[in-house]
Motif scaffolding. Structure first.
Motif, PDB file in Angstrom:
ATOM      1  N   SER A 147       0.820  -1.212   0.000  1.00  0.00           N
ATOM      2  CA  SER A 147       0.000   0.000   0.000  1.00  0.00           C
ATOM      3  C   SER A 147       0.853   1.262   0.000  1.00  0.00           C
ATOM      4  CB  SER A 147      -0.917   0.004   1.229  1.00  0.00           C
ATOM      5  OG  SER A 147      -0.144  -0.049   2.424  1.00  0.00           O
ATOM      6  N   SER A 148       2.178   1.101   0.100  1.00  0.00           N
ATOM      7  CA  SER A 148       3.094   2.241   0.168  1.00  0.00           C
ATOM      8  C   SER A 148       3.648   2.572  -1.212  1.00  0.00           C
ATOM      9  CB  SER A 148       4.253   1.918   1.126  1.00  0.00           C
ATOM     10  OG  SER A 148       5.289   2.864   0.992  1.00  0.00           O
ATOM     11  N   LEU A 149       3.298   3.724  -1.731  1.00  0.00           N
ATOM     12  CA  LEU A 149       3.842   4.147  -3.021  1.00  0.00           C
ATOM     13  C   LEU A 149       5.348   4.352  -2.933  1.00  0.00           C
ATOM     14  CD1 LEU A 149       1.141   6.680  -4.284  1.00  0.00           C
ATOM     15  CD2 LEU A 149       1.534   4.336  -5.071  1.00  0.00           C
ATOM     16  N   ALA A 150       5.843   4.787  -1.771  1.00  0.00           N
ATOM     17  CA  ALA A 150       7.284   4.971  -1.600  1.00  0.00           C
ATOM     18  C   ALA A 150       8.009   3.639  -1.672  1.00  0.00           C
ATOM     19  CB  ALA A 150       7.558   5.660  -0.261  1.00  0.00           C
ATOM     20  N   ALA A 151       7.425   2.593  -1.073  1.00  0.00           N
ATOM     21  CA  ALA A 151       8.034   1.267  -1.149  1.00  0.00           C
ATOM     22  C   ALA A 151       8.028   0.747  -2.587  1.00  0.00           C
ATOM     23  CB  ALA A 151       7.296   0.299  -0.228  1.00  0.00           C
TER      24      ALA A 151
END
Length: 809
Positions: free
Chosen positions: A355-359
């Motif tokens: 759910s993390s765009l950064a990940a």
């Protein structure tokens, strides 16, 4: 001692076709009739264990008929079951077409039906006996005792399959958008870019998965959705997607090469066309008021003309992945994927990835570095992705792949284990990728790995990854011909993908097809390969053929790279083969130093113990002990290292230390096929030989026979079985085993056990009165050892044994 096998890049961006043998379904029913087997949960029809091509509608018609064999199923019931009661289509003609397609798949005839009978003006009836049984998963015989079962694909079974009569998707598409709003809290709307409902692609048509261009002006979203888009589209078994690794590498070359550089979009379209793709699927991320719009499109690879498009909008960046998933599902349907298939293969992207765009962005950057051959740098990005989302299963998987492909198996196991624990947070395709890696590299259960690859191929028949990776499992077992057949299927699926050619080179080497390998290594296009595994196979071929020019060329290619140590190890083994122990010792030490210089301590330990085992076998105890007792050789924990150490100390005659390391290896990897069925039995057999119990050595090696040719043991099981038979007085049995070892010399052309077997046969032939055979074998050995070190013990043994026999005569 044990062979050192580099990672073959067995995961092309992940990295059998029709006719490949299928195993039983992992869940749900199996329905048997005649030569056929239907697996409703997987949507498979098999004939004599081989997949039969059948479209979705005829298959569903078959499933309805099989519910009541011998009874008439009316046209009206078939209409309701296949199209829905309230759906108005020209179903009479469509039903006739479906029946004709079903007969074609069953090789049946309307005039003389064996399975499908037409009942005039009423409907259809299934003829013949039908047996319904529960599916069972085949368990390799070597797996005793059986560990607890872990379902690889818990989602794919009859209990979760979308019902056929509800899976048609005939409700207005606006309702699907409304349902998405209710389920995920999105303010979403869909704009469908088509004017009719005719499918654009046929099943198996090749597509390229391009990028999602960020046009929002927010740099933090650059390339944030491209990876998720690819994973979502690769989830579809309907599409045949070009390998992401090959596609991205080729596109990068066009964007950064000499001369006129292409834009990203132009480069992707060009590679799609040159790879035989029919459509390029890509997208754009746009601002839409205070929110965002994801626009996906399909473009013809030949001219870039848009042939389909769809959009999904959302109010916030937090729900971008859900919007992308909705748009991806819409484009899959528009391209022609059956609704029922989409229903079975549709995992929400926040579950399938993170759910993390950064990940996602960190993972994407690591992936691009991997594609560029910068694996060590890529690890830092994958580690960052894990830090940003500790439940990101695919990031753990890529860390495991990175370590295993560089010979760091102990480190890779922990990451594969974590990925396996999180496998429910992936798509079914990625779940299979994780399961095969886990069984193949973490637990070492090769039988389960092979079964999982076969299941993968049955569910995704257009996917190149399982075909290539199944070949690497056959390589582990030393089954070269099976490996060649499997990897050639992979090449047929994607002829432009480089990775399968590396696997093919290794398979041709161990199967002994040196002319074909020579042709491959001299192919101008293949010579430009950046794959270390490919160049190492060609380097070993050059050693066998005495081609010093080619050998030096391959050495220059890997010089200064992390895998230079593997090439030096192979070169050292070749020097041992020729009796040049002083030079071999220098090269082994150089290989050890090179691995440590590249921060690969486990690989350095493997090489050090390999050299120790070889020198111990040749009676060079001082050098062997020095390497075996080196503290750095044991600084890395691991079952493979412990097993190697057990064999070294057994060869040196130290039974207590051999048993200590063998017990440690067993405790670390109780289910590892090759360790428990080949490596440890060899260690125990050597212990028994040194203790004067040759019959015990023969007995302990009996279970290892199916794995005699595995590529990690350099023919050692055969060699020590022959020695044990000889010591127990069975000269004929010993000679047969030594001869069998030489017959399989292509498995490891420069193994020290080849000339040692020749030496044993010289003595056996001479003692048995076979003077001509003894003389011929002696001459072949003298040629091998023509320039050997003056104090090379086996050469002195050869001369002494022959002269003793001549005196006796």
């Amino acid at each position: 001692m044990a062979a050192i096998v580099p990672g073959s890049g067995n995961s092309p961006s992940g990295t059998a076709s029709e006719g490949a043998a299928e195993g039983p379904a992992r869940g749900g029913r199996r329905i048997l009739f005649g030569d056929f087997e239907a697996q409703p949960a997987a949507g498979l029809l098999l004939r004599n264990g081989h997949r039969v091509r059948i479209q979705d509608l005829p298959f569903r018609m078959l499933m309805v008929l099989l519910e009541t064999p011998g009874e008439i199923v009316t046209r009206e019931e078939l209409r309701n079951r296949l199209w829905g009661e309230k759906t108005f289509v020209e179903f009479d003609n469509n039903l006739r077409v479906a029946a004709a397609k079903l007969r074609e798949a069953l090789q049946d005839s309307a005039a003389g039906p064996r399975y499908l009978e037409t009942v005039a003006r009423r409907g259809y009836r299934f003829l013949g006996a039908v047996e319904t049984i529960a599916a069972a998963v085949p368990v390799p015989e070597a797996e005793v005792p059986e560990p607890p079962r872990v379902d690889v694909l818990p989602d794919i079974d009859a209990t979760t399959q979308v019902p056929l009569d509800e899976g048609r998707g005939r409700r207005p598409f606006a309702l699907l958008g409304l349902a998405a709003v209710l389920l995920v809290g999105l303010a979403v709307w869909m704009a469908w870019g088509w004017r009719h409902h005719r499918p654009i692609l046929a099943e198996g048509d090749t597509v390229a998965l391009g990028s999602i261009e960020n046009e929002t002006g927010d740099a933090s979203l650059d390339d944030a959705l491209s990876l998720a888009f690819r994973i979502k589209m690769e989830e579809s078994p309907f599409l045949h997607a070009i390998s992401g690794e090959h596609f991205e590498r080729a596109s990068a070359v066009l964007q950064s090469g000499k001369g006129a550089k292409l834009s990203r979009a132009a480069a992707e379209l060009s590679v799609c066309g040159s790879s035989g793709g029919r459509a390029l699927l890509n997208g754009r991320l746009l601002r839409s008021g205070s929110g965002y719009t994801v626009r996906l499109a399909a473009e013809r690879c030949t001219d870039g003309r848009e042939i389909a498009s769809t959009e999904a909008s959302t109010n916030s960046a937090e729900t971008l992945l859900a919007a992308l998933g909705d748009a991806a599902n819409a484009i899959r349907l528009r391209l022609g994927e059956p609704t029922a298939t989409l229903g079975r293969f549709d995992v929400p992207l926040t579950q399938a990835t993170t759910s993390s765009l950064a990940a996602l962005r960190a993972f994407r950057e690591g992936e691009q570095k991997h594609f560029a051959g910068r694996d060590l740098e890529a690890r830092e990005d994958f580690k960052l992705a894990i830090d940003l989302d500790p439940n990101f299963a695919l990031a753990y998987l890529q860390m495991g792949r990175s370590y295993s492909n560089n010979g760091e198996r102990s480190l890779s196991r922990a990451y594969y284990q974590k990925a396996f624990d999180l496998r429910d947070r992936t798509t079914d395709r990625e779940k299979l990728y994780i399961a095969t890696s886990y069984y193949g590299y973490a637990t070492g259960e090769l039988g389960r790995a092979i079964s999982a690859y076969e299941l993968w191929s049955s569910l995704y028949p257009h996917d190149v990854v399982p075909a290539n990776n199944l070949a690497t499992e056959y390589l582990s077992l030393g089954e070269g011909q099976k490996a060649v057949a499997s990897v050639r299927r992979a090449i047929a699926l994607e002829p432009a993908l480089p990775v399968p050619y590396t696997t093919l080179a290794q398979a041709l080497l161990i199967s002994g097809d040196l002319p074909a390998l020579s042709t491959l290594c001299n192919d101008r296009q293949r010579e430009e390969s950046t794959s270390m595994g490919f160049h190492m196979a060609c380097h070993e071929l050059a050693i066998v053929q005495g081609d010093q020019g080619r050998q030096q060329s391959e050495e220059r290619f890997v010089h200064g790279t992390p895998l230079e140590s593997l090439l030096l190890n192979d070169a050292a083994e070749a020097e041992v083969y020729g009796g040049h122990l002083r030079r071999a010792a220098e090269m082994f030490q150089g290989a050890i130093d090179a691995a440590r210089a590249h921060a690969m301590p486990e690989l350095a330990s493997v090489i050090e113990l390999n050299g120790a085992g070889i020198f111990a076998e040749l009676g060079e105890s001082a050098t062997a002990v020095r390497w075996a007792e080196d503290e750095q050789a044991h600084s890395q924990p691991g079952a493979d290292l412990d097993a190697s150490a057990a064999m070294v100390w057994a060869t040196l005659g130290n039974e207590s230390r051999a048993r200590e390391f063998a017990a440690a290896a067993k405790a670390l990897s109780p289910t590892d096929t090759l360790l428990n069925e080949s490596e440890l039995p060899v260690a125990y057999a050597i212990v028994a030989l040194h203790a004067g119990r040759p019959r015990d050595a023969v007995a302990v090696l009996a279970p290892a026979r199916p794995y005699d040719l595995n590529n990690s043991m350099e023919l050692m099981p055969i060699y020590y079985r022959a020695r044990a038979l000889l010591a127990s007085g069975d000269r004929a049995g010993a000679a047969a085993e030594f001869e069998r070892l030489l017959a399989n010399a292509h498995q490891r052309p420069r193994s020290v056990y080849l000339p040692l077997s020749r030496l044993a046969l010289v003595k056996l032939y001479a003692a048995g009165g076979q003077a001509e055979r003894a003389r011929a074998m002696k001459e072949s050995l003298e040629e091998i050892w023509r320039t050997a070190d003056p104090n090379f013990a086996p050469l002195h043994s050869l001369r002494g044994s022959v002269s003793d026999h001549d005196d006796h005569r």
